[in-house]
Design a protein around this motif. Structure first.
Motif, PDB file in Angstrom:
ATOM      1  N   ASP A   1      -3.056   5.838  -2.915  1.00 19.74           N
ATOM      2  CA  ASP A   1      -2.552   4.794  -3.816  1.00 19.74           C
ATOM      3  C   ASP A   1      -3.601   4.208  -4.753  1.00 19.74           C
ATOM      4  O   ASP A   1      -3.276   3.357  -5.583  1.00 19.74           O
ATOM      5  CB  ASP A   1      -1.864   3.676  -3.019  1.00 19.74           C
ATOM      6  CG  ASP A   1      -2.822   2.827  -2.173  1.00 19.74           C
ATOM      7  OD1 ASP A   1      -4.032   2.813  -2.437  1.00 19.74           O
ATOM      8  OD2 ASP A   1      -2.337   2.150  -1.235  1.00 19.74           O
TER       9      ASP A   1
ATOM     10  N   ALA B   1       2.595   0.713  -3.610  1.00 19.18           N
ATOM     11  CA  ALA B   1       1.644   0.294  -4.640  1.00 19.18           C
ATOM     12  C   ALA B   1       2.190   0.545  -6.040  1.00 19.18           C
ATOM     13  O   ALA B   1       1.656   0.006  -7.022  1.00 19.18           O
ATOM     14  CB  ALA B   1       0.310   1.026  -4.457  1.00 19.18           C
TER      15      ALA B   1
ATOM     16  N   TRP C   1      -3.328   1.336  -8.279  1.00 16.78           N
ATOM     17  CA  TRP C   1      -3.960   0.040  -8.519  1.00 16.78           C
ATOM     18  C   TRP C   1      -4.800   0.061  -9.795  1.00 16.78           C
ATOM     19  O   TRP C   1      -4.894  -0.960 -10.492  1.00 16.78           O
ATOM     20  CB  TRP C   1      -4.827  -0.359  -7.326  1.00 16.78           C
ATOM     21  CG  TRP C   1      -4.042  -0.545  -6.068  1.00 16.78           C
ATOM     22  CD1 TRP C   1      -4.032   0.271  -4.976  1.00 16.78           C
ATOM     23  CD2 TRP C   1      -3.128  -1.605  -5.775  1.00 16.78           C
ATOM     24  NE1 TRP C   1      -3.167  -0.206  -4.026  1.00 16.78           N
ATOM     25  CE2 TRP C   1      -2.605  -1.363  -4.488  1.00 16.78           C
ATOM     26  CE3 TRP C   1      -2.705  -2.733  -6.475  1.00 16.78           C
ATOM     27  CZ2 TRP C   1      -1.676  -2.212  -3.895  1.00 16.78           C
ATOM     28  CZ3 TRP C   1      -1.782  -3.583  -5.888  1.00 16.78           C
ATOM     29  CH2 TRP C   1      -1.276  -3.318  -4.603  1.00 16.78           C
TER      30      TRP C   1
ATOM     31  N   GLY D   1       0.836  -1.195   0.000  1.00 18.25           N
ATOM     32  CA  GLY D   1       0.000   0.000   0.000  1.00 18.25           C
ATOM     33  C   GLY D   1       0.864   1.234   0.000  1.00 18.25           C
ATOM     34  O   GLY D   1       2.096   1.164   0.116  1.00 18.25           O
TER      35      GLY D   1
END
Length: 334
Positions: A124, A35, A128, A31
């Motif tokens: 973050d 990330a 993703w 995280g």
């Protein structure tokens, strides 16, 4: 990250795939700034790696990030006592982490790990989403993602799409249909067509592809009309998707579903409600010149729309008897 990327690229697709396979298992626990590892994995796919090692982890991790990101403003309001929410840049992450984890001291049912992950999602989430957009353009990858995970992606992406354009793209990609049967009915000529659709990103693209597949010689039971320009078709398939103001694609039909609902070019095929278990499209003449400046939303997702056969007259009549009248209450449908 740069050293990993350079090393992976030196060996071609095999080494790139090996890099993705090595990175995939560790993504679950990452995280914040870490990330960016997911971004590296997505870059490897863009350079030629297979994305399949990411199928079990990346969609779920991106879904979690969007779910937590949605909740951040609410929990910040409870904890920050009127202070403004930090901008989503990592330099301000310590403040957000301290503030949200502070809730665990006086609110039951909250744990520090969950609140930390929530705080990290504010910074973050986009990391993703970037690689997820890359890999979801691959038909094999989409097939490997379970339907319930795709449904969660759509749910959480729609909740944060107002502040993230990438989330809106993830919503659309998670809705992409593959090997989807489609019935098209032309009430003017009482002709019907069975098609199979894969990888179509939005209904504007579907408009162009339908015109390319169905408009032709009426003596061969095709739809009467002007064939779409090759530049439009190329933009909708594997050419430059941007048509520009000098050569926009002109809508050749208005589309309605079997229940009479207008199908707008800005929607996605998955939102066409099935009739008797099959998605049915009814062709109506265009009213005016509705221009499309973009042939496809996802440049690296190649669509297919295959005309399987022309329906027998009895089959077409079967569908015609079940169609609801078109509800022309949309400005663009009139």
């Amino acid at each position: 990250m740069n050293q990993l990327a350079d090393t992976a690229r030196e060996g071609g697709p095999e080494r790139l795939t090996a890099a993705v396979e090595a990175l995939a298992p560790i993504l679950v626990g990452l995280g914040g700034d870490f990330a960016m590892t997911a971004v590296l994995a997505g870059a490897c796919v863009e350079w030629g790696a297979s994305p399949m090692a990411l199928a079990d982890v990346l969609p779920r991790r991106a879904s979690e990030a969007m779910m937590l990101n949605e909740a951040v403003p609410e929990f910040w309001d409870k904890a920050a006592h009127g202070r403004p929410l930090p901008e989503p840049v990592s330099a301000s992450s310590p403040q957000l982490v301290r503030t949200l984890t502070g809730l665990t001291r006086w609110r039951r049912g909250m744990d520090k790990n969950t609140m930390t992950r929530m705080a990290m999602s504010w910074f973050d989430m986009e990391d993703w989403l970037k690689p997820l957009i890359t890999v979801m353009a691959d038909a094999g990858f989409r097939a490997a993602v379970p339907d319930d995970v795709k449904a969660e992606l759509r749910e959480h992406a729609s909740a944060v799409a107002h502040r993230s354009r990438r989330a809106a793209w993830v919503d659309a990609l998670a809705a992409v249909l593959d090997d989807e049967p489609l019935v098209v009915i032309d009430p003017r000529t009482r002709q019907g067509y069975a098609l199979t659709m894969s990888g179509v990103g939005d209904n504007g693209q579907l408009h162009i592809l339908l015109a390319d597949r169905l408009v032709g010689d009426p003596g061969q039971s095709l739809v009467v009309g002007d064939r779409p320009s090759r530049s439009w078709v190329e933009a909708a398939t594997d050419g430059d998707p941007h048509l520009g103001p000098d050569d926009p694609a002109i809508r050749l039909f208005r589309l309605f579903d079997g229940r009479g609902t207008y199908i707008g070019p800005e929607g996605v095929p998955a939102d066409i409600e099935p009739l008797d278990g099959t998605r049915v499209i009814v062709l109506h003449p265009p009213n005016g010149n509705y221009a499309l400046g973009l042939g496809r939303v996802f440049e690296h997702m190649t669509p297919t729309l295959r005309l399987d056969r022309i329906l027998e007259p009895a089959e077409t009549e079967h569908w015609l008897a079940r169609l609801a009248p078109a509800v022309e209450n949309d400005l663009m449908a009139e």
